[in-house]
Scaffold this active site. Sequence first.
Site, PDB file in Angstrom:
ATOM      1  N   ILE A 157       0.830  -1.201   0.000  1.00 39.98           N
ATOM      2  CA  ILE A 157       0.000   0.000   0.000  1.00 39.98           C
ATOM      3  C   ILE A 157       0.864   1.250   0.000  1.00 39.98           C
ATOM      4  O   ILE A 157       0.582   2.229  -0.695  1.00 39.98           O
ATOM      5  CB  ILE A 157      -0.967   0.005   1.208  1.00 39.98           C
ATOM      6  CG1 ILE A 157      -2.036  -1.085   1.031  1.00 39.98           C
ATOM      7  CG2 ILE A 157      -1.635   1.360   1.368  1.00 39.98           C
ATOM      8  CD1 ILE A 157      -2.968  -0.867  -0.146  1.00 39.98           C
ATOM      9  N   ASP A 158       1.944   1.241   0.775  1.00 41.90           N
ATOM     10  CA  ASP A 158       2.862   2.380   0.764  1.00 41.90           C
ATOM     11  C   ASP A 158       3.479   2.568  -0.612  1.00 41.90           C
ATOM     12  O   ASP A 158       3.723   3.691  -1.053  1.00 41.90           O
ATOM     13  CB  ASP A 158       3.978   2.177   1.795  1.00 41.90           C
ATOM     14  CG  ASP A 158       3.471   2.271   3.228  1.00 41.90           C
ATOM     15  OD1 ASP A 158       2.381   2.843   3.415  1.00 41.90           O
ATOM     16  OD2 ASP A 158       4.150   1.781   4.126  1.00 41.90           O
ATOM     17  N   ALA A 159       3.744   1.457  -1.300  1.00 43.10           N
ATOM     18  CA  ALA A 159       4.340   1.549  -2.636  1.00 43.10           C
ATOM     19  C   ALA A 159       3.396   2.231  -3.616  1.00 43.10           C
ATOM     20  O   ALA A 159       3.828   2.987  -4.492  1.00 43.10           O
ATOM     21  CB  ALA A 159       4.703   0.157  -3.149  1.00 43.10           C
ATOM     22  N   GLN A 174       1.158   4.549  -2.795  1.00 43.08           N
ATOM     23  CA  GLN A 174       1.128   5.970  -2.462  1.00 43.08           C
ATOM     24  C   GLN A 174       2.400   6.681  -2.899  1.00 43.08           C
ATOM     25  O   GLN A 174       2.366   7.782  -3.441  1.00 43.08           O
ATOM     26  CB  GLN A 174       0.921   6.132  -0.948  1.00 43.08           C
ATOM     27  CG  GLN A 174       0.546   7.536  -0.517  1.00 43.08           C
ATOM     28  CD  GLN A 174       1.736   8.447  -0.305  1.00 43.08           C
ATOM     29  OE1 GLN A 174       2.841   7.981  -0.048  1.00 43.08           O
ATOM     30  NE2 GLN A 174       1.514   9.733  -0.442  1.00 43.08           N
ATOM     31  N   MET A 175       3.551   6.059  -2.648  1.00 44.70           N
ATOM     32  CA  MET A 175       4.815   6.721  -2.948  1.00 44.70           C
ATOM     33  C   MET A 175       5.271   6.501  -4.384  1.00 44.70           C
ATOM     34  O   MET A 175       5.777   7.410  -5.037  1.00 44.70           O
ATOM     35  CB  MET A 175       5.893   6.231  -1.979  1.00 44.70           C
ATOM     36  CG  MET A 175       5.641   6.623  -0.536  1.00 44.70           C
ATOM     37  SD  MET A 175       6.962   6.110   0.598  1.00 44.70           S
ATOM     38  CE  MET A 175       6.735   4.326   0.610  1.00 44.70           C
TER      39      MET A 175
END
Length: 238
Positions: A13-15, A17-18
């Site tokens: 999920i962070d991937a 967003q970033m």
Amino acid sequence: MLSTPQLNDWDWIDAIQMGMPVLAKMGVLDNNPAFYEKMYNMYMFTRDKEGANGLYNPKDGLWWRDADFDPPYTEPNGEDSYWSRGNGWVIAALAKVLAIVPESTRHRDQYIKDLKAMAKALVPLQRKDGFWNVSLHDENNYGGKEATGTSLFIYAMAYGVNQGILDKETYVPVIKKGWEALIKDSLHENGFLGYVQSTGKEPKAGQPLSYDKVPDFEDYGLGCFLLAGTEIYRMNLE
């Protein structure tokens, strides 16, 4: 040829967003559609394949934080575990990508479709006070008002309205209610933000939250709030 980074389960999920906005910007700067294709392939892998069946549940229009929270994992009330900020990262990333890539970019319709589905799913989950709970489907399991998820939802919805993607009559009241909650119940006179969940990956992380609690975080609380503010400013809400 662009290589695919190796990610652990908790990074997906962070991937989104970033990584997605960065790849979108690289595609624009380098005028290279390969970045858009890599972005799309990574997004769709996370959406439809990561874990058992992907991290996105089209039935609910929401995302599990990572494979650890895929079914059969549930919240105490038996509902799927949908973390507010985790879903906020995704819908905000979709809005940011749409703001970056040219309108002629392949797969843009996919991002619009998913942003619309998520926004629709979030409307009935908004609390009466304007916030969204930390746990989107179980208000009794670390529910409570939370500023980062709320800010990201408001940002994406406001972007959607400003760009004609989302219906004004449906979403402006939701956006206005959420923004007023943030500036009334989260924002201090000195700029400090309350009800910001600390670093974590699920509803119980960093609890309990409060108006005065100083969270353990890396400035993303303020960043989420400012993102929402940029689109609210463009809306010129009265």
